[in-house]
Scaffold this active site. Structure first.
Site, PDB file in Angstrom:
ATOM      1  CB  CYS A  48      -0.870  -0.039   1.257  1.00 33.34           C
ATOM      2  SG  CYS A  48      -1.831   1.455   1.566  1.00 33.34           S
ATOM      3  CB  SER A  50      -0.102   3.717   4.143  1.00 37.91           C
ATOM      4  OG  SER A  50      -1.320   4.312   3.783  1.00 37.91           O
ATOM      5  CG  HIS A  53       2.777   8.032   2.304  1.00 43.66           C
ATOM      6  ND1 HIS A  53       3.160   9.013   1.420  1.00 43.66           N
ATOM      7  CD2 HIS A  53       1.459   7.800   2.035  1.00 43.66           C
ATOM      8  CE1 HIS A  53       2.113   9.337   0.656  1.00 43.66           C
ATOM      9  NE2 HIS A  53       1.075   8.612   1.003  1.00 43.66           N
ATOM     10  CG  HIS A  70      -1.024  -1.008   6.564  1.00 44.25           C
ATOM     11  ND1 HIS A  70       0.025  -0.607   5.758  1.00 44.25           N
ATOM     12  CD2 HIS A  70      -2.146  -0.571   5.976  1.00 44.25           C
ATOM     13  CE1 HIS A  70      -0.471   0.063   4.721  1.00 44.25           C
ATOM     14  NE2 HIS A  70      -1.790   0.096   4.823  1.00 44.25           N
ATOM     15  CB  CYS A 174      -5.223  -1.477   3.820  1.00 44.43           C
ATOM     16  SG  CYS A 174      -5.111   0.321   3.723  1.00 44.43           S
TER      17      CYS A 174
HETATM   18  N1  NAD Z   1      -6.908   7.107   5.293  1.00 47.12           N
HETATM   19  C1  NAD Z   1      -6.559   5.833   5.334  1.00 47.12           C
HETATM   20  O1  NAD Z   1      -6.994   5.065   6.205  1.00 47.12           O
HETATM   21  C2  NAD Z   1      -5.663   5.291   4.269  1.00 47.12           C
HETATM   22  C3  NAD Z   1      -5.559   3.916   4.059  1.00 47.12           C
HETATM   23  C4  NAD Z   1      -4.796   3.464   2.981  1.00 47.12           C
HETATM   24  C5  NAD Z   1      -4.105   4.337   2.179  1.00 47.12           C
HETATM   25  N2  NAD Z   1      -4.203   5.665   2.445  1.00 47.12           N
HETATM   26  C6  NAD Z   1      -3.509   6.639   1.584  1.00 47.12           C
HETATM   27  O2  NAD Z   1      -4.257   6.763   0.393  1.00 47.12           O
HETATM   28  C7  NAD Z   1      -3.368   7.205  -0.663  1.00 47.12           C
HETATM   29  C8  NAD Z   1      -3.531   6.288  -1.860  1.00 47.12           C
HETATM   30  O3  NAD Z   1      -3.002   5.002  -1.582  1.00 47.12           O
HETATM   31  P1  NAD Z   1      -2.792   3.937  -2.771  1.00 47.12           P
HETATM   32  O4  NAD Z   1      -2.139   2.756  -2.163  1.00 47.12           O
HETATM   33  O5  NAD Z   1      -4.034   3.798  -3.555  1.00 47.12           O
HETATM   34  O6  NAD Z   1      -1.691   4.747  -3.647  1.00 47.12           O
HETATM   35  P2  NAD Z   1      -1.239   4.601  -5.176  1.00 47.12           P
HETATM   36  O7  NAD Z   1       0.138   5.107  -5.260  1.00 47.12           O
HETATM   37  O8  NAD Z   1      -1.535   3.221  -5.664  1.00 47.12           O
HETATM   38  O9  NAD Z   1      -2.237   5.586  -5.937  1.00 47.12           O
HETATM   39  C9  NAD Z   1      -2.075   6.982  -5.989  1.00 47.12           C
HETATM   40  C10 NAD Z   1      -2.546   7.453  -7.366  1.00 47.12           C
HETATM   41  O10 NAD Z   1      -2.491   8.880  -7.390  1.00 47.12           O
HETATM   42  C11 NAD Z   1      -2.066   9.275  -8.672  1.00 47.12           C
HETATM   43  N3  NAD Z   1      -1.569  10.658  -8.627  1.00 47.12           N
HETATM   44  C12 NAD Z   1      -0.323  11.110  -8.359  1.00 47.12           C
HETATM   45  N4  NAD Z   1      -0.286  12.462  -8.421  1.00 47.12           N
HETATM   46  C13 NAD Z   1      -1.540  12.864  -8.719  1.00 47.12           C
HETATM   47  C14 NAD Z   1      -2.141  14.143  -8.916  1.00 47.12           C
HETATM   48  N5  NAD Z   1      -1.429  15.262  -8.815  1.00 47.12           N
HETATM   49  N6  NAD Z   1      -3.461  14.204  -9.207  1.00 47.12           N
HETATM   50  C15 NAD Z   1      -4.195  13.060  -9.311  1.00 47.12           C
HETATM   51  N7  NAD Z   1      -3.672  11.819  -9.137  1.00 47.12           N
HETATM   52  C16 NAD Z   1      -2.375  11.730  -8.844  1.00 47.12           C
HETATM   53  C17 NAD Z   1      -1.022   8.240  -9.052  1.00 47.12           C
HETATM   54  O11 NAD Z   1      -0.801   8.211 -10.463  1.00 47.12           O
HETATM   55  C18 NAD Z   1      -1.683   6.958  -8.521  1.00 47.12           C
HETATM   56  O12 NAD Z   1      -2.513   6.356  -9.514  1.00 47.12           O
HETATM   57  C19 NAD Z   1      -1.966   7.205  -0.046  1.00 47.12           C
HETATM   58  O13 NAD Z   1      -1.657   8.505   0.417  1.00 47.12           O
HETATM   59  C20 NAD Z   1      -2.129   6.262   1.130  1.00 47.12           C
HETATM   60  O14 NAD Z   1      -1.179   6.476   2.132  1.00 47.12           O
HETATM   61  C21 NAD Z   1      -4.946   6.149   3.452  1.00 47.12           C
HETATM   62 ZN    ZN Z   2      -2.965   0.818   3.443  1.00 48.25          ZN
END
Ligand code: NAD
Ligand code: ZN
Ligand code: ZN
Length: 377
Positions: A48, A50, A53, A70, A174
């Site tokens: 993921c 996260s 990050h 996670h 997740c």
């Molecule tokens: N709140 C929560 O509980 C929780 C849980 C899981 C993940 N997250 C967070 O959610 C986010 C997404 O996670 P993921 O695993 O799907 O990530 P990911 O990297 O698979 O997806 C992110 C997407 O954003 C796109 N992107 C990049 N810059 C962009 C922009 N300027 N405008 C639009 N799109 C853009 C990328 O091309 C990619 O497709 C991360 O920040 C992650 O940490 C939060």
């Molecule tokens: Zn996650």
């Protein structure tokens, strides 16, 4: 009782010794589960954003060395004293927010957080169950899924439909609850609403499935990587925007909707994108739901007058689900085919290839790469 029960287990895990370094596959020792704890043989774990990050230092106080991860599923290997919700042999999904069922938060309906969740990436008694070369390793969210075996509290595992495939089920740990729940619980999107989703990774695709199942009207998918659009379309997106090709996204979205989007979801961890979504929401009732992470302590701008006139801004962790309770239903939706988990998985790798897996995420080549612990290599 399994042959391994009651003794420490030596196995492999991907260890992060410090931030901004690759994972190193090490031999670790996983202790026996203590009271109310379970030991899990991991079957799958998702990579993921996260995790990325945290590897890249989003939290400068992270307790290294650490086993992170996670988003995981596995099979209960053995249980400690007093465990009642699972037994050896059960297929489980690990949940990264505990549900003790006893604290005021768990008993109430106002939050999905649990007051017993240790916020220091250890077990509830303040210690770790995993060591490497004699040194204790912290365990991300108390579950640390990047290890062939892990120990956690029974409040962090959910027994699920035993027909589910444990080698892919990690995604219900997740991205599925996070994205789907962002729509169902945090957004509460009514039928026919206009919606937009920034970031079409594993999480964003699950937002789309939530919007599809809520019968949203317009579903605008926004990503800088157009390779994500075909799958977004399969999951119900009706319109597509690439920010690299559009100068003023809020203006463009206002033109595409009735002056602004009813519900905006941000599943990418970039603060200016969060601010852009807020300004793209309808000025008098638009709601923006923040899902992506940012450096701990970072803030985003939301104008006071914009709030006064009706824009709303909220965030959601874990899709606002009490995960131990909600995950079994989500797994049933996977088994019935309503949530198409398999389509999210673009790469399956053995644990030894975890660094390659994260490179695929960084370059945008993968949607969800997963580690299948039964794959050799
Ligand atoms: N709140 C929560 O509980 C929780 C849980 C899981 C993940 N997250 C967070 O959610 C986010 C997404 O996670 P993921 O695993 O799907 O990530 P990911 O990297 O698979 O997806 C992110 C997407 O954003 C796109 N992107 C990049 N810059 C962009 C922009 N300027 N405008 C639009 N799109 C853009 C990328 O091309 C990619 O497709 C991360 O920040 C992650 O940490 C939060
Ligand atoms: Zn996650
Ligand atoms: Zn609790």
């Amino acid at each position: 009782m399994s042959k391994t029960a009651g003794k420490p287990i030596r196995c492999h895990a991907a260890v992060l010794w410090k931030a901004n370094t690759p994972y190193i596959i090490e031999e670790v020792e996983v202790d026996v589960p203590k009271k109310r704890e379970v030991r899990v043989r991991m079957t799958s774990t998702g990579l993921c954003h996260s995790d990325l990050h945290f590897q890249e230092g989003i939290d400068e106080k992270w307790p290294f060395p650490s086993i992170i991860g996670h988003e995981g599923a596995g099979i209960i290997e053995s249980v400690g004293e007093g465990v009642t919700s699972v037994k050896p042999g059960d297929i489980v999904v690990l949940v990264f927010e505990s549900y003790c069922g006893e604290c005021d938060y768990c008993k109430g309906t106002r939050t999905n957080l649990c007051q017993k969740t240790p916020r220091n990436h250890l077990q509830m008694d303040g210690t770790s169950r995993i060591t490497c070369k004699g040194q204790a390793l912290s365990q991300m969210q108390s579950i640390s899924t990047f290890s062939e075996y892990t120990v956690t509290h029974e409040a962090n595992v959910a027994k699920v439909n035993q027909k589910a495939n444990p080698n892919t089920l990690c995604l219900v740990g997740c991205c599925i609850p996070t994205g789907y729940g962002a729509v169902m619980n945090a957004g509460k999107v009514p039928k026919g609403a206009t919606t937009a989703v920034w970031g079409l990774g594993g999480v964003g695709m699950c937002v789309l499935m939530g919007l599809r199942d809520s019968q949203a009207g317009k579903i605008i998918a926004i990503d800088t990587n157009p390779k994500k659009f075909p799958l977004a379309k399969e999951f119900g997106a009706t319109d597509f925007l690439n920010p690299k090709e559009v100068d003023d996204i809020p203006k463009k979205l206002a033109e595409m909707t009735n002056g602004g989007v009813d519900y905006c979801f941000v599943s990418v961890g970039i603060v200016p994108v969060m601010e852009q979504a807020f300004m793209a929401s309808h000025p008098n009732w638009g709601k923006t739901v923040i899902i992506g992470l940012a450096n701990i302590g970072e803030t985003m701008r939301a104008g006071v007058w914009e709030l006064l006139f009706g824009r709303q801004l909220i965030g959601t962790s874990y899709g606002s689900y009490k995960a131990k309770l909600a995950v079994p239903d989500l797994v049933d939706k996977v088994v019935s085919g309503q949530i198409q988990l398999e389509k999210l998985i673009t790469h399956r790798l053995p644990l030894s290839k975890i660094n390659e897996g994260f490179n695929l995420l960084k370059t945008g080549e993968s949607l969800r790469a997963i580690i299948d612990f039964d794959m050799k290599g």
